[in-house]
Design a protein around this motif. Structure first.
Motif, mmCIF file in Angstrom:
data_model
loop_
_atom_site.group_PDB
_atom_site.id
_atom_site.type_symbol
_atom_site.label_atom_id
_atom_site.label_comp_id
_atom_site.label_asym_id
_atom_site.label_seq_id
_atom_site.Cartn_x
_atom_site.Cartn_y
_atom_site.Cartn_z
ATOM 1 N N VAL A 174 0.851 -1.182 0.000
ATOM 2 C CA VAL A 174 0.000 0.000 0.000
ATOM 3 C C VAL A 174 0.892 1.239 0.000
ATOM 4 C CG1 VAL A 174 -1.738 1.302 1.276
ATOM 5 C CG2 VAL A 174 -1.857 -1.198 1.199
ATOM 6 N N PRO A 175 0.791 2.090 -1.004
ATOM 7 C CA PRO A 175 1.629 3.302 -1.025
ATOM 8 C C PRO A 175 1.191 4.286 0.048
ATOM 9 C CG PRO A 175 0.049 3.338 -2.827
ATOM 10 C CD PRO A 175 -0.079 1.986 -2.190
ATOM 11 N N GLY A 176 2.085 5.190 0.387
ATOM 12 C CA GLY A 176 1.756 6.207 1.375
ATOM 13 C C GLY A 176 1.926 5.758 2.807
ATOM 14 N N VAL A 177 2.418 4.525 3.024
ATOM 15 C CA VAL A 177 2.592 3.995 4.375
ATOM 16 C C VAL A 177 4.068 4.026 4.748
ATOM 17 C CG1 VAL A 177 2.379 1.963 5.855
ATOM 18 C CG2 VAL A 177 0.554 2.540 4.238
ATOM 19 N N ASN A 178 4.369 4.568 5.909
ATOM 20 C CA ASN A 178 5.749 4.675 6.364
ATOM 21 C C ASN A 178 6.143 3.530 7.284
ATOM 22 O OD1 ASN A 178 8.320 5.791 6.846
ATOM 23 N ND2 ASN A 178 7.574 6.986 8.581
ATOM 24 N N LYS A 179 5.273 3.153 8.236
ATOM 25 C CA LYS A 179 5.629 2.146 9.228
ATOM 26 C C LYS A 179 4.368 1.529 9.808
ATOM 27 C CE LYS A 179 8.883 0.321 11.998
ATOM 28 N NZ LYS A 179 9.642 1.187 12.912
ATOM 29 N N VAL A 180 4.414 0.231 10.085
ATOM 30 C CA VAL A 180 3.305 -0.484 10.714
ATOM 31 C C VAL A 180 3.864 -1.311 11.862
ATOM 32 C CG1 VAL A 180 1.347 -2.033 10.376
ATOM 33 C CG2 VAL A 180 2.213 -0.691 8.442
ATOM 34 N N VAL A 181 3.209 -1.273 13.018
ATOM 35 C CA VAL A 181 3.603 -2.103 14.152
ATOM 36 C C VAL A 181 2.361 -2.747 14.752
ATOM 37 C CG1 VAL A 181 5.722 -0.876 14.761
ATOM 38 C CG2 VAL A 181 3.542 -0.110 15.709
ATOM 39 N N MET A 182 2.585 -3.910 15.372
ATOM 40 C CA MET A 182 1.486 -4.643 16.000
ATOM 41 C C MET A 182 1.982 -5.243 17.308
ATOM 42 S SD MET A 182 -0.595 -7.902 14.453
ATOM 43 C CE MET A 182 -1.444 -9.064 15.532
ATOM 44 N N PHE A 183 1.123 -5.200 18.330
ATOM 45 C CA PHE A 183 1.461 -5.761 19.634
ATOM 46 C C PHE A 183 0.173 -5.983 20.416
ATOM 47 C CE2 PHE A 183 2.782 -5.554 24.088
ATOM 48 C CZ PHE A 183 3.858 -6.424 24.086
ATOM 49 N N PRO A 184 0.115 -7.045 21.239
ATOM 50 C CA PRO A 184 1.108 -8.115 21.349
ATOM 51 C C PRO A 184 0.981 -9.101 20.199
ATOM 52 C CG PRO A 184 -0.745 -8.568 22.791
ATOM 53 C CD PRO A 184 -1.014 -7.222 22.179
ATOM 54 N N ASN A 185 2.018 -9.913 20.020
ATOM 55 C CA ASN A 185 1.978 -10.932 18.987
ATOM 56 C C ASN A 185 2.996 -12.017 19.305
ATOM 57 O OD1 ASN A 185 1.454 -12.410 16.717
ATOM 58 N ND2 ASN A 185 2.593 -11.072 15.339
ATOM 59 N N SER A 186 2.560 -12.995 20.069
ATOM 60 C CA SER A 186 3.392 -14.147 20.396
ATOM 61 C C SER A 186 2.604 -15.402 20.048
ATOM 62 C CB SER A 186 3.756 -14.150 21.883
ATOM 63 O OG SER A 186 2.618 -14.466 22.680
#
Length: 399
Positions: A174-186
């Protein structure tokens, strides 16, 4: 058999087969990463039956994700960066140098059909330097440690059509996206408790919980956020002035965590190294312009500017101030296209100390913090001789 060292220290070594059964499940469920759970369950049939492979409602990637402005099907994809090493030095040549027993960084992403693909650690495109002699990587032959996870937003339905022709959608980020983070994820995470934050190229910060069909903008009046990471189990975001905030997910309130950096760089990056929080201030050859409007910037790519310098700052949490770092010592910082992390240079093939590795014009670069020179140095060199177990497109992890 009790080792001599254990006898001296008065410790007793217990064979794994004699381990109390009531401890199998608590130990297995204390493992956070999927790779550790997989190895635990591969020990024997009894250990395999003591715990499930994951939480019954753990996140299954790719996850459907709300697009902020358009109705295109959008999904959150996950990749994992691992350090891989041979278990036995005898697997290398007897005349091997120390570099042959160093770890090697690999980046793995699961596709829509369930296959695993190897990607460049700094970017998200396939590695082209791997041998093609087999498609299998036997985990029992290697020591594998998870370094970090990375996330990207991609277009596509990820249904049957994609399985039949994955190449149509595989690289459509997807253009225009700089950074994605997700939490929690184990391995034991319930997907319903997952929170996802997105920083767009216009500096806006978006938020969505698992299963939501609408993206919420955090502090919609501001559009000056540069980077976001998970640090000590909490979301932290940095703005253009170098002010770091931690995010209260329940209220989406931003709480100031640091004073302004007062750095004159154009782009700020957050990096965790050895338990400490750093800001890397990136200097470009000209000021970054702002992309205004709602939909317009989704049709534009990241502006192309050349990096000319970096400065590194460490947060002194006791005194609440930034300290200029003149040397990283043995550490190397990696500013990937979808994640940041640090490693010990002496432990990895092709990695040099006191360097900042980053992407520019689809090429990897290495910045030397000592002399402030930038070199065209490949971060992902040809794999060592002991790693000959994959091909360009597919990877099957077995135990």
């Amino acid at each position: 058999m009790v080792s001599q060292a254990a006898e001296i220290m008065g410790e007793r070594v217990v064979d794994w087969s004699d381990f109390p059964k009531e401890l199998w499940s608590p130990i297995g469920k204390s493992l956070d990463t999927g790779i550790d759970v997989l190895r635990f369950r591969s020990v024997c049939s009894s250990w395999r039956s003591s715990i499930p492979p994951s939480h019954p409602n753990s996140p299954r990637f790719p996850l459907q994700f709300p697009h902020p402005y358009d109705a295109f099907p959008t999904h959150l994809c996950q990749s994992t960066i691992y350090c891989i090493q041979p278990l036995d030095s005898s697997s290398t040549s007897t005349a091997a140098t120390s570099s042959h027993i160093k770890g090697y960084l690999i980046k793995v992403q699961e596709s829509a059909s369930g296959k695993l693909r190897l990607l460049e650690p700094l970017a998200s495109h396939p590695i082209r330097s791997y041998p093609r002699n087999t498609k299998t990587l036997n985990l029992l032959n290697f020591r594998i440690v998870e370094i970090t996870k990375a996330y990207t937003l991609r277009f596509g339905s990820f249904g049957r059509a994609v399985v039949e022709d994955e190449r149509r959608y595989r690289y459509r980020s997807v253009p225009g996206v700089n950074k994605v983070v997700m939490f929690p994820n184990s391995a034991w995470t319930n997907a319903e408790g997952c929170a996802i934050f997105v920083i767009f190229l216009d500096g806006k910060l978006g938020f969505a919980k698992y299963g939501e069909d609408k993206l919420t903008f955090v502090d919609d009046q501001r559009s000056d956020y540069d980077d976001i990471i998970v640090y000590k189990g909490q979301f932290y975001v940095v703005d253009r002035l170098g002010v770091v905030f931690w995010i209260e997910c329940s209220s989406l309130k931003l709480v100031q965590f640091s004073p302004p950096l007062c750095g004159l760089g154009s782009r700020k990056h957050l990096v965790e190294s050895c338990g400490a929080l750093y800001v890397v201030d990136e200097y470009l050859d000209k000021d970054r312009g702002r992309m205004e409007g709602n939909r317009s910037y989704f049709n534009r790519r990241r502006e192309l500017h050349n990096t000319i310098d970096f400065k590194v700052y460490k947060l002194d949490e006791e005194w609440g101030q930034w300290v200029l770092v003149k040397s990283l010592g043995d550490r190397a910082f990696i500013l990937g296209s979808d994640c940041t992390f640090s490693v010990s240079a002496q432990e990895f093939v092709g990695c040099k100390r006191n360097r900042i590795y980053f992407m520019e014009l689809e090429e990897s670069r290495a910045f030397n913090l000592e002399d402030h020179c930038i070199a065209d140095l490949a971060f992902s060199p040809d794999p060592p001789s002991w790693l000959c177990a994959t091909n360009l497109h597919e990877l099957i992890l077995t135990t």
